[in-house]
Design an enzyme around this catalytic site. Structure first.
Site, PDB file in Angstrom:
ATOM      1  N   GLU A  94      -9.854  -4.787  42.675  1.00  0.00           N
ATOM      2  CA  GLU A  94      -9.777  -5.742  41.561  1.00  0.00           C
ATOM      3  C   GLU A  94     -10.372  -7.111  41.887  1.00  0.00           C
ATOM      4  O   GLU A  94     -10.690  -7.866  40.978  1.00  0.00           O
ATOM      5  CB  GLU A  94      -8.318  -5.894  41.086  1.00  0.00           C
ATOM      6  CG  GLU A  94      -7.351  -6.591  42.041  1.00  0.00           C
ATOM      7  CD  GLU A  94      -6.758  -5.681  43.127  1.00  0.00           C
ATOM      8  OE1 GLU A  94      -7.360  -4.646  43.432  1.00  0.00           O
ATOM      9  OE2 GLU A  94      -5.715  -6.036  43.706  1.00  0.00           O
ATOM     10  N   GLY A 106       1.286  -5.485  47.046  1.00  0.00           N
ATOM     11  CA  GLY A 106       2.464  -6.350  47.102  1.00  0.00           C
ATOM     12  C   GLY A 106       2.673  -6.827  48.519  1.00  0.00           C
ATOM     13  O   GLY A 106       2.114  -6.248  49.464  1.00  0.00           O
ATOM     14  N   HIS A 111      -8.727  -3.891  47.989  1.00  0.00           N
ATOM     15  CA  HIS A 111      -8.447  -4.354  46.621  1.00  0.00           C
ATOM     16  C   HIS A 111      -9.695  -4.274  45.741  1.00  0.00           C
ATOM     17  O   HIS A 111     -10.546  -5.154  45.797  1.00  0.00           O
ATOM     18  CB  HIS A 111      -7.928  -5.802  46.673  1.00  0.00           C
ATOM     19  CG  HIS A 111      -6.556  -5.868  47.246  1.00  0.00           C
ATOM     20  ND1 HIS A 111      -5.424  -5.856  46.476  1.00  0.00           N
ATOM     21  CD2 HIS A 111      -6.136  -5.921  48.522  1.00  0.00           C
ATOM     22  CE1 HIS A 111      -4.366  -5.895  47.247  1.00  0.00           C
ATOM     23  NE2 HIS A 111      -4.758  -5.942  48.495  1.00  0.00           N
ATOM     24  N   CYS A 169      -3.343  -0.631  47.926  1.00  0.00           N
ATOM     25  CA  CYS A 169      -2.676  -1.273  49.069  1.00  0.00           C
ATOM     26  C   CYS A 169      -1.200  -0.848  49.150  1.00  0.00           C
ATOM     27  O   CYS A 169      -0.926   0.318  49.404  1.00  0.00           O
ATOM     28  CB  CYS A 169      -2.860  -2.786  48.947  1.00  0.00           C
ATOM     29  SG  CYS A 169      -2.557  -3.643  50.494  1.00  0.00           S
ATOM     30  N   TYR A 170      -0.248  -1.735  48.895  1.00  0.00           N
ATOM     31  CA  TYR A 170       1.160  -1.327  48.962  1.00  0.00           C
ATOM     32  C   TYR A 170       1.423  -0.142  48.020  1.00  0.00           C
ATOM     33  O   TYR A 170       2.214   0.748  48.332  1.00  0.00           O
ATOM     34  CB  TYR A 170       2.072  -2.509  48.592  1.00  0.00           C
ATOM     35  CG  TYR A 170       3.549  -2.131  48.521  1.00  0.00           C
ATOM     36  CD1 TYR A 170       4.347  -2.162  49.655  1.00  0.00           C
ATOM     37  CD2 TYR A 170       4.128  -1.716  47.316  1.00  0.00           C
ATOM     38  CE1 TYR A 170       5.685  -1.789  49.604  1.00  0.00           C
ATOM     39  CE2 TYR A 170       5.459  -1.339  47.245  1.00  0.00           C
ATOM     40  CZ  TYR A 170       6.237  -1.381  48.396  1.00  0.00           C
ATOM     41  OH  TYR A 170       7.559  -1.017  48.328  1.00  0.00           O
ATOM     42  N   ASP A 176      -3.680 -22.183  22.011  1.00  0.00           N
ATOM     43  CA  ASP A 176      -2.713 -21.099  21.813  1.00  0.00           C
ATOM     44  C   ASP A 176      -1.975 -21.218  20.480  1.00  0.00           C
ATOM     45  O   ASP A 176      -1.911 -20.264  19.708  1.00  0.00           O
ATOM     46  CB  ASP A 176      -1.710 -21.055  22.973  1.00  0.00           C
ATOM     47  CG  ASP A 176      -2.397 -21.000  24.317  1.00  0.00           C
ATOM     48  OD1 ASP A 176      -3.593 -20.662  24.336  1.00  0.00           O
ATOM     49  OD2 ASP A 176      -1.760 -21.309  25.339  1.00  0.00           O
ATOM     50  N   LYS A 210      -5.466 -15.881  28.506  1.00  0.00           N
ATOM     51  CA  LYS A 210      -6.102 -17.055  27.895  1.00  0.00           C
ATOM     52  C   LYS A 210      -7.523 -16.763  27.387  1.00  0.00           C
ATOM     53  O   LYS A 210      -7.878 -17.136  26.276  1.00  0.00           O
ATOM     54  CB  LYS A 210      -6.152 -18.189  28.931  1.00  0.00           C
ATOM     55  CG  LYS A 210      -6.550 -19.524  28.373  1.00  0.00           C
ATOM     56  CD  LYS A 210      -5.349 -20.268  27.916  1.00  0.00           C
ATOM     57  CE  LYS A 210      -5.667 -21.609  27.332  1.00  0.00           C
ATOM     58  NZ  LYS A 210      -4.436 -22.294  26.934  1.00  0.00           N
TER      59      LYS A 210
END
Ligand code: XMP
Length: 509
Positions: A167, A51, A165, A78-79, A223, A365
């Site tokens: 990710e 964050g 990170h 991280c945060y 969608d 998505k």
């Protein structure tokens, strides 16, 4: 199930995706979630996200510290790692300088997250503050040149922290670390996939709706089509779909929907021709926001009138996706400013007093596309690029008239045909033509022309929040330009938009 606690990182959704890519279900929750709720969700593991805040800021996001007593494995990124260190008695140093970019990670101690990895690989850093003192029973498991405490562990409690990170794609082995956390630390099982989701969703819809009726607006996009198909599988003829033809659709759009969606499905669709209504309401309007408001409001009126004809409907089906939901309950209260007033088939009035059925609200998505394929929906529809609710109206700069719509429709159809032919359609987030409000001088067949100009817009993006202009091959651009000028009357110039988002938006209005 894994839960990600949202401390405001731009990568939250990415963390959730990484987990789901491993066939483990994952949900993002706000940092003010109660511990009682976490217990109820009963996750196998918790990931504390990064964050933008500093742990010592007064209003920095925090979560009830008793999560550390739940005996659930926790990974702080991280945060999230700073929060863990600070809360459990360690120390964080406020940064004088941010560390941003690549660093080489040296593994100092074996840790489950680093299983089978050689030391000295690339990780991606983006942080200000750093940990300088560890809480009791924690060890440093990895360092970089600038960050002594780059990874930490409390093996006994199954608490892990990463300053970088994992990710993001730039972190080598990042995906593998997440995998190790899921399977070696949290002992998750791989049981989240589209087939299991699909079966679960169908029985949930059946249970919620019973023998009542559901109304649903179809836009022709992925969608709403996937949501409708899913609801149809659950309740069949009690689903009533409404497709409003506002005259602002692309060439062959309505026919495509009929062919692609209704094929093999006994779907109840009412096609409403409201072309004249929309064109009349838009007469003389050039302001983009006014166009959007007129179209949005008129859509509601037309839809409402049709819906009222369906007796005893109690539910409204919508194709809302997971990112919309996360956005609206994020750590910082969702989007800070509304850049454009979006309209889509979901924006229906509260006065309709219908209960919502949103079967895609847990999906991203790309997962919706997978689900579409699982449901046997035609690939053309499953891979369709997004198309805005206000349609071609916001791709015609200036006034919208029947003849200008026709010009744009033809130019756009050529562009899409060539993009598909070049095998680029699925690689691009969107590709479309825009009709500009100017005329320019040209020469054709020895004669002077003074005609319209088309802009080509093609972008790559993952989520439409940011986008880059697509580097289309020159020969393809040449072919598109040639064909548009030769085949569409009243066009004598084609230009290519080379603006990313930000600062531009994807649509021109
Ligand atoms: P912008 O132009 O804001 O667009 O960069 C981001 C994405 O949203 C789509 N878009 C809309 N979709 N209703 C929609 O359903 C709308 O009013 C609308 N306006 C823009 C746009 O096509 C892009 O994918």
């Amino acid at each position: 199930m894994i839960i990600v606690i949202d401390f405001g990182s731009q990568f939250n959704q990415l963390i959730a995706r990484r987990v789901r890519e491993n066939n483990v279900y994952c949900q993002v929750e706000p940092s003010d979630i109660s511990v009682a709720r976490i217990k109820e969700l009963n996750p196998q593991g918790i990931i504390l996200s990064g964050g933008p805040s500093s742990i010592y800021e007064q209003d920095s996001p925090k979560i009830d510290k008793s999560i550390f007593d739940l005996e659930i494995p926790i990974l702080g990124i991280c945060y999230g790692m700073h929060f863990m260190v600070h809360t459990l008695g360690g120390k964080i140093k406020k940064a004088t300088k941010r560390e941003y970019g690549f660093a080489s990670l040296d593994i100092k101690e074996p840790a489950p997250l680093f299983k089978d990895m050689e030391t000295g690989f690339q990780c991606w850093m983006s942080h200000g503050d750093s940990a300088i003192k560890l809480p009791k029973n924690f060890v440093i498991t990895a360092s970089t040149q600038n960050t002594a405490i780059a990874a930490i562990a409390n093996h006994e409690k199954n608490f892990y922290g990463l300053q970088f990170h994992p990710e993001v794609e730039h972190s080598k082995n990042g995906t593998l670390m997440i995998r190790h956390f899921l399977f070696d630390v949290c002992k998750c099982r791989e049981n989240w996939n589209m087939k299991s989701f699909c079966d679960g969703a169908i029985s949930q819809i059946k249970e919620a709706v019973g023998d009542k009726k559901v109304i649903m607006g179809l836009s022709g996009g992925v969608d709403s089509s996937v949501a409708a198909t899913l609801i149809h599988k659950a309740i069949g003829k009690n689903l009533f779909c409404i497709f409003v033809d506002n005259g602002l659709l692309r060439k062959g759009e309505k026919e495509g929907l009929e062919k692609n969606l209704t094929a093999g499905l006994d779907l109840n669709i009412k096609f409403v021709n409201a072309k004249e209504k929309f064109l009349t309401a838009l007469e003389g309007v050039t302001d983009p926001e006014k166009k959007r408001k007129i179209i949005g409001n008129l859509f509601i009126d037309v839809f409402d009138a049709q819906a009222n004809k369906i007796d005893g409907a109690e539910f409204l089906g919508q194709g809302t996706l997971y990112p919309d939901i996360i956005e609206s309950k994020s750590a910082f209260g969702g989007p800070t400013s509304i850049i454009k007033s979006h309209h889509n088939v979901g924006g229906l009035p509260e006065k309709m007093k219908l209960k919502l059925i949103e079967p895609l609200q847990l999906l991203f998505k790309d997962e919706v596309r997978k689900l579409g394929s699982e449901l046997g929906i035609n690939e053309d529809l499953v891979w369709r690029q997004p198309f805005p609710g206000p349609g071609l109206a916001i791709r015609i700069m200036g006034e919208i008239t029947a003849s200008r719509l026709e010009i744009l429709r033809e130019a756009d159809a050529i562009l899409l045909e060539e993009i598909k032919e070049a095998g680029l359609y699925r690689k691009l987030w969107q590709s479309f033509a825009v009709l500009l409000p100017i005329k320019s001088v040209g020469v054709m067949g020895d004669k002077r022309t003074f005609a319209n100009c088309i802009a080509i817009r093609a972008v790559t993006s993952n989520d439409a929040m940011t986008a880059d202009w697509a580097k289309l091959p020159h020969d393809l651009l040449g072919k598109i330009s040639n064909r548009i000028i030769n085949e569409v009357e009243n066009i004598n110039r084609v230009v290519f938009d080379i603006t990313s988002k930000p600062p531009g938006t994807i649509e021109w209005e």
